[in-house]
Write a protein that holds these residues in place. Structure first.
Motif, PDB file in Angstrom:
ATOM      1  N   GLU A   7       0.832  -1.207   0.000  1.00 35.10           N
ATOM      2  CA  GLU A   7       0.000   0.000   0.000  1.00 35.10           C
ATOM      3  C   GLU A   7       0.863   1.253   0.000  1.00 35.10           C
ATOM      4  N   LEU A   8       1.973   1.206   0.731  1.00 36.50           N
ATOM      5  CA  LEU A   8       2.896   2.341   0.756  1.00 36.50           C
ATOM      6  C   LEU A   8       3.482   2.569  -0.631  1.00 36.50           C
ATOM      7  N   TRP A   9       3.860   1.491  -1.312  1.00 37.24           N
ATOM      8  CA  TRP A   9       4.423   1.601  -2.658  1.00 37.24           C
ATOM      9  C   TRP A   9       3.386   2.205  -3.622  1.00 37.24           C
ATOM     10  N   ARG A  10       2.144   1.769  -3.521  1.00 31.82           N
ATOM     11  CA  ARG A  10       1.078   2.315  -4.385  1.00 31.82           C
ATOM     12  C   ARG A  10       0.789   3.776  -4.052  1.00 31.82           C
ATOM     13  N   PRO A  19      -3.645   7.725   3.709  1.00 33.90           N
ATOM     14  CA  PRO A  19      -3.426   7.369   5.110  1.00 33.90           C
ATOM     15  C   PRO A  19      -2.158   6.534   5.322  1.00 33.90           C
ATOM     16  N   THR A  20      -1.871   5.653   4.394  1.00 37.19           N
ATOM     17  CA  THR A  20      -0.669   4.814   4.512  1.00 37.19           C
ATOM     18  C   THR A  20       0.588   5.666   4.468  1.00 37.19           C
ATOM     19  N   LEU A  21       0.605   6.633   3.571  1.00 34.40           N
ATOM     20  CA  LEU A  21       1.771   7.509   3.448  1.00 34.40           C
ATOM     21  C   LEU A  21       1.943   8.367   4.700  1.00 34.40           C
ATOM     22  N   LEU A  22       0.850   8.848   5.261  1.00 32.14           N
ATOM     23  CA  LEU A  22       0.938   9.643   6.488  1.00 32.14           C
ATOM     24  C   LEU A  22       1.418   8.810   7.677  1.00 32.14           C
ATOM     25  N   ILE A  23       0.970   7.576   7.765  1.00 25.92           N
ATOM     26  CA  ILE A  23       1.439   6.695   8.845  1.00 25.92           C
ATOM     27  C   ILE A  23       2.936   6.460   8.726  1.00 25.92           C
ATOM     28  N   ALA A  24       3.401   6.186   7.503  1.00 31.72           N
ATOM     29  CA  ALA A  24       4.836   5.955   7.288  1.00 31.72           C
ATOM     30  C   ALA A  24       5.645   7.214   7.599  1.00 31.72           C
ATOM     31  N   THR A  25       5.131   8.374   7.205  1.00 28.35           N
ATOM     32  CA  THR A  25       5.825   9.637   7.473  1.00 28.35           C
ATOM     33  C   THR A  25       5.921   9.892   8.975  1.00 28.35           C
ATOM     34  N   ASN A  26       4.813   9.711   9.692  1.00 32.37           N
ATOM     35  CA  ASN A  26       4.828   9.942  11.141  1.00 32.37           C
ATOM     36  C   ASN A  26       5.742   8.952  11.861  1.00 32.37           C
ATOM     37  N   ALA A  27       5.743   7.700  11.437  1.00 37.39           N
ATOM     38  CA  ALA A  27       6.629   6.706  12.053  1.00 37.39           C
ATOM     39  C   ALA A  27       8.096   7.059  11.799  1.00 37.39           C
ATOM     40  N   THR A  28       8.402   7.513  10.608  1.00 33.86           N
ATOM     41  CA  THR A  28       9.783   7.882  10.272  1.00 33.86           C
ATOM     42  C   THR A  28      10.247   9.068  11.105  1.00 33.86           C
ATOM     43  N   PHE A  29       9.402  10.089  11.226  1.00 35.87           N
ATOM     44  CA  PHE A  29       9.790  11.251  12.029  1.00 35.87           C
ATOM     45  C   PHE A  29       9.905  10.897  13.504  1.00 35.87           C
TER      46      PHE A  29
END
Length: 160
Positions: A7-10, A19-29
């Motif tokens: 889902e992140l790749w898509r 939402p997937t991209l925001l979750i990944a961004t928040n986890a990374t930060f």
């Protein structure tokens, strides 16, 4: 976990935020803040405090932008729904009126507008003037070179 990565790749190739991209961004930060905190504890360097503040500001601004983008998308969807409702209402109202149309109707946002297939012939008014033939001694009849020569002659006469 595999579905999240898919889902992140898509979501990378999907315009806007997902939402997937925001979750990944928040986890990374969050992970970056933990690393900066660990480095601050280990080195007691003010540089990691400054980096942590910069990281926090960027993290906040990305989330703020995502929220504002959602608000704007909601406003656009609401405006489109209103426009569709108005278009349906005007289409319903225009269906009640009996109108004889000639030609192919042109569809716009409002009621139907008919276009005529007839062509109006416009008569020519006035005469066309032909350009004078170039004289045999010059390169061209009336050219920009001749005009510049006239201007330069006038300037030399003024200087005298």
């Amino acid at each position: 976990m595999a579905t999240f990565v898919e889902e992140l790749w898509r979501s990378i190739f999907t315009p806007g935020t997902t939402p997937t991209l925001l979750i990944a961004t928040n986890a990374t930060f969050a992970a970056l803040q933990l690393v900066l905190f660990g480095l601050l504890i280990g080195t007691h360097s003010i540089h990691f405090v400054v980096l942590s503040v910069i990281c926090g500001g960027l993290w906040w601004s990305i989330n703020w932008f995502a929220v504002e983008l959602k608000k704007e998308q909601a406003r656009e969807a609401e405006a489109k729904a209103k426009a569709d409702t108005i278009a349906r209402q005007t289409a319903d109202e225009s269906d009640e009126t009996e109108v004889e149309t000639v030609g192919t109707p042109v569809r716009k946002l409002g009621p139907r507008i008919s276009a005529s297939k007839e062509v109006e012939v416009v008569e020519q008014v006035g005469e066309l003037k032909l350009r004078p033939e170039p004289s045999p001694g010059s390169k061209s009849g009336v050219s920009t070179e001749d005009e510049w020569e006239k201007v330069s002659e006038n300037e030399t006469e003024k200087d005298k």
